[in-house]
Scaffold this motif. Structure first.
Motif, PDB file in Angstrom:
ATOM      1  N   GLY A   1       0.786  -1.225   0.000  1.00  0.00           N
ATOM      2  CA  GLY A   1       0.000   0.000   0.000  1.00  0.00           C
ATOM      3  C   GLY A   1       0.815   1.271   0.000  1.00  0.00           C
ATOM      4  N   GLY A   2       2.053   1.215  -0.488  1.00  0.00           N
ATOM      5  CA  GLY A   2       2.897   2.399  -0.545  1.00  0.00           C
ATOM      6  C   GLY A   2       4.269   2.059  -1.085  1.00  0.00           C
ATOM      7  N   VAL A   3       5.025   3.104  -1.484  1.00  0.00           N
ATOM      8  CA  VAL A   3       6.362   2.881  -2.037  1.00  0.00           C
ATOM      9  C   VAL A   3       7.456   3.159  -1.016  1.00  0.00           C
ATOM     10  N   ASP A   4       7.084   3.527   0.214  1.00  0.00           N
ATOM     11  CA  ASP A   4       8.096   3.884   1.202  1.00  0.00           C
ATOM     12  C   ASP A   4       9.029   2.730   1.521  1.00  0.00           C
ATOM     13  N   ALA A   5       8.517   1.489   1.560  1.00  0.00           N
ATOM     14  CA  ALA A   5       9.372   0.337   1.844  1.00  0.00           C
ATOM     15  C   ALA A   5      10.358   0.095   0.714  1.00  0.00           C
ATOM     16  N   GLN A   6       9.911   0.280  -0.561  1.00  0.00           N
ATOM     17  CA  GLN A   6      10.807   0.090  -1.694  1.00  0.00           C
ATOM     18  C   GLN A   6      11.884   1.172  -1.744  1.00  0.00           C
ATOM     19  N   ILE A   7      11.506   2.400  -1.406  1.00  0.00           N
ATOM     20  CA  ILE A   7      12.492   3.488  -1.341  1.00  0.00           C
ATOM     21  C   ILE A   7      13.524   3.188  -0.263  1.00  0.00           C
ATOM     22  N   GLU A   8      13.056   2.728   0.898  1.00  0.00           N
ATOM     23  CA  GLU A   8      13.964   2.389   1.999  1.00  0.00           C
ATOM     24  C   GLU A   8      14.927   1.271   1.596  1.00  0.00           C
ATOM     25  N   LEU A   9      14.408   0.244   0.889  1.00  0.00           N
ATOM     26  CA  LEU A   9      15.254  -0.850   0.435  1.00  0.00           C
ATOM     27  C   LEU A   9      16.275  -0.358  -0.585  1.00  0.00           C
ATOM     28  N   PHE A  10      15.831   0.494  -1.517  1.00  0.00           N
ATOM     29  CA  PHE A  10      16.742   1.063  -2.508  1.00  0.00           C
ATOM     30  C   PHE A  10      17.900   1.797  -1.833  1.00  0.00           C
ATOM     31  N   LEU A  11      17.592   2.629  -0.847  1.00  0.00           N
ATOM     32  CA  LEU A  11      18.632   3.392  -0.153  1.00  0.00           C
ATOM     33  C   LEU A  11      19.526   2.488   0.691  1.00  0.00           C
ATOM     34  N   LYS A  12      18.936   1.451   1.273  1.00  0.00           N
ATOM     35  CA  LYS A  12      19.728   0.516   2.085  1.00  0.00           C
ATOM     36  C   LYS A  12      20.770  -0.191   1.217  1.00  0.00           C
ATOM     37  N   LEU A  13      20.369  -0.625   0.013  1.00  0.00           N
ATOM     38  CA  LEU A  13      21.265  -1.383  -0.846  1.00  0.00           C
ATOM     39  C   LEU A  13      22.258  -0.509  -1.606  1.00  0.00           C
ATOM     40  N   THR A  14      21.935   0.770  -1.793  1.00  0.00           N
ATOM     41  CA  THR A  14      22.805   1.627  -2.593  1.00  0.00           C
ATOM     42  C   THR A  14      23.591   2.644  -1.775  1.00  0.00           C
ATOM     43  N   HIS A  15      23.165   2.916  -0.545  1.00  0.00           N
ATOM     44  CA  HIS A  15      23.726   4.060   0.174  1.00  0.00           C
ATOM     45  C   HIS A  15      24.154   3.752   1.611  1.00  0.00           C
ATOM     46  N   GLU A  16      23.469   2.834   2.293  1.00  0.00           N
ATOM     47  CA  GLU A  16      23.711   2.615   3.724  1.00  0.00           C
ATOM     48  C   GLU A  16      25.106   2.049   3.984  1.00  0.00           C
ATOM     49  N   ARG A  17      25.812   2.620   4.956  1.00  0.00           N
ATOM     50  CA  ARG A  17      27.169   2.186   5.263  1.00  0.00           C
ATOM     51  C   ARG A  17      27.175   0.828   5.950  1.00  0.00           C
ATOM     52  N   ASP A  18      28.193   0.041   5.620  1.00  0.00           N
ATOM     53  CA  ASP A  18      28.376  -1.263   6.249  1.00  0.00           C
ATOM     54  C   ASP A  18      28.744  -1.069   7.718  1.00  0.00           C
ATOM     55  N   GLU A  19      28.120  -1.859   8.608  1.00  0.00           N
ATOM     56  CA  GLU A  19      28.356  -1.698  10.052  1.00  0.00           C
ATOM     57  C   GLU A  19      29.776  -2.066  10.445  1.00  0.00           C
ATOM     58  N   GLN A  20      30.410  -2.965   9.703  1.00  0.00           N
ATOM     59  CA  GLN A  20      31.765  -3.390  10.038  1.00  0.00           C
ATOM     60  C   GLN A  20      32.830  -2.555   9.343  1.00  0.00           C
ATOM     61  N   GLU A  21      32.649  -2.302   8.054  1.00  0.00           N
ATOM     62  CA  GLU A  21      33.673  -1.592   7.287  1.00  0.00           C
ATOM     63  C   GLU A  21      33.433  -0.092   7.224  1.00  0.00           C
ATOM     64  N   HIS A  22      32.228   0.360   7.627  1.00  0.00           N
ATOM     65  CA  HIS A  22      31.895   1.789   7.710  1.00  0.00           C
ATOM     66  C   HIS A  22      32.064   2.517   6.382  1.00  0.00           C
ATOM     67  N   GLN A  23      31.602   1.895   5.310  1.00  0.00           N
ATOM     68  CA  GLN A  23      31.599   2.545   4.013  1.00  0.00           C
ATOM     69  C   GLN A  23      30.415   2.032   3.212  1.00  0.00           C
ATOM     70  N   PRO A  24      29.936   2.842   2.265  1.00  0.00           N
ATOM     71  CA  PRO A  24      28.766   2.431   1.473  1.00  0.00           C
ATOM     72  C   PRO A  24      29.118   1.288   0.543  1.00  0.00           C
ATOM     73  N   PRO A  25      28.099   0.568   0.056  1.00  0.00           N
ATOM     74  CA  PRO A  25      28.363  -0.580  -0.830  1.00  0.00           C
ATOM     75  C   PRO A  25      28.864  -0.152  -2.192  1.00  0.00           C
ATOM     76  N   LYS A  26      29.554  -1.071  -2.851  1.00  0.00           N
ATOM     77  CA  LYS A  26      29.879  -0.899  -4.253  1.00  0.00           C
ATOM     78  C   LYS A  26      28.739  -1.484  -5.066  1.00  0.00           C
ATOM     79  N   LEU A  27      28.474  -0.886  -6.217  1.00  0.00           N
ATOM     80  CA  LEU A  27      27.327  -1.267  -7.032  1.00  0.00           C
ATOM     81  C   LEU A  27      27.766  -1.654  -8.442  1.00  0.00           C
ATOM     82  N   THR A  28      26.987  -2.529  -9.055  1.00  0.00           N
ATOM     83  CA  THR A  28      27.114  -2.797 -10.475  1.00  0.00           C
ATOM     84  C   THR A  28      25.738  -2.616 -11.097  1.00  0.00           C
TER      85      THR A  28
END
Length: 237
Positions: A96-123
């Motif tokens: 019933g909304g796109v907020d969860a998909q936006i959150e997932l998009f940002l988590k996979l593309t932007h959120e820093r790794d808890e151990q390495e403290h840097q954002p993910p690399k993407l392909t």
């Protein structure tokens, strides 16, 4: 871009965790876009260092290095049910909304790794376009809301910075092998056991395919449906 069974291949964002040196580690986490972008832009730049000669009031620009290429895409997220046969669209419609998909998009593309403290690399993978990068920015515009205020539609203008796109067929073959997660469009006459045999060499893995795609009745698949096919540990399966 490339075609798959006469259709434009769905764009995929693969998110990789990195080690302390910034190198990819582990299998990718896939994010198939809800709609393919209608257009995208590229930007290249060269860095120069100002130089001054003694007694000269002028300024010269000395070449320093070429910056990594930037690409920008406009992604549409929709929860109104208009996106047929889209994994993300169906999920957003059910929620019933796109907020969860936006959150997932940002988590996979932007959120820093808890151990390495840097954002993910993407392909980014779209047909023959393969681009290794990181997200630079994402501007989100919400356009429709349900009566409770949850967003039903959003537009994300995302910019990624990285290397030149790789178009070598060998790289594509490796990326879409059974050892990595990818998306497959169901063809007419195909069943989950048949797809399992084609991809993994054995029909018995159809239950894992059904589970990751939330399919309760493995016989209930239709042509055009998109399936996420994960890597499978055949020794433990």
């Amino acid at each position: 871009m490339g075609l798959t069974d006469g259709k434009l291949a769905k764009m995929m964002i693969l998110s990789f965790a990195t080690d302390k040196k910034g190198k990819k580690k582990g299998p990718p986490r896939p994010f198939p876009v809800m709609y393919n972008p209608e257009r995208f832009s590229e930007s290249i730049s060269t860095r120069y260092q100002p130089q001054y000669e003694p007694g000269d009031s002028g300024e010269e620009q000395a070449y320093e290095h070429i910056e990594g290429k930037e690409v920008s895409f406009e992604f549409l997220f929709d929860a109104t049910g208009a996106s047929v046969n889209s994994i993300q669209g169906e999920a957003a419609s059910k929620l019933g909304g796109v907020d969860a998909q936006i959150e997932l998009f940002l988590k996979l593309t932007h959120e820093r790794d808890e151990q390495e403290h840097q954002p993910p690399k993407l392909t980014l993978v779209w047909g023959t376009f393969i681009f290794d990068c990181r997200l630079v920015s994402a501007d989100i515009e919400y356009m429709m809301f349900n009566p409770s205020g949850r967003p039903l539609r959003a537009k994300v203008d995302a910019t990624f910075k990285g290397d030149r796109p790789r178009v070598l067929q060998a790289a594509m073959d490796k990326l879409f092998s059974a050892d990595l997660t990818h998306v497959r469009v169901v063809k007419a006459g195909e069943t989950l056991p048949l797809i399992s045999e084609k991809v993994y060499g054995d029909p018995k893995y159809y239950l894992q395919i059904a589970e990751i795609n939330g399919i309760t009745n493995f016989r209930n698949i239709n042509p055009g449906m998109e399936l996420i096919l994960p890597p499978i540990d055949k020794q433990s399966a």
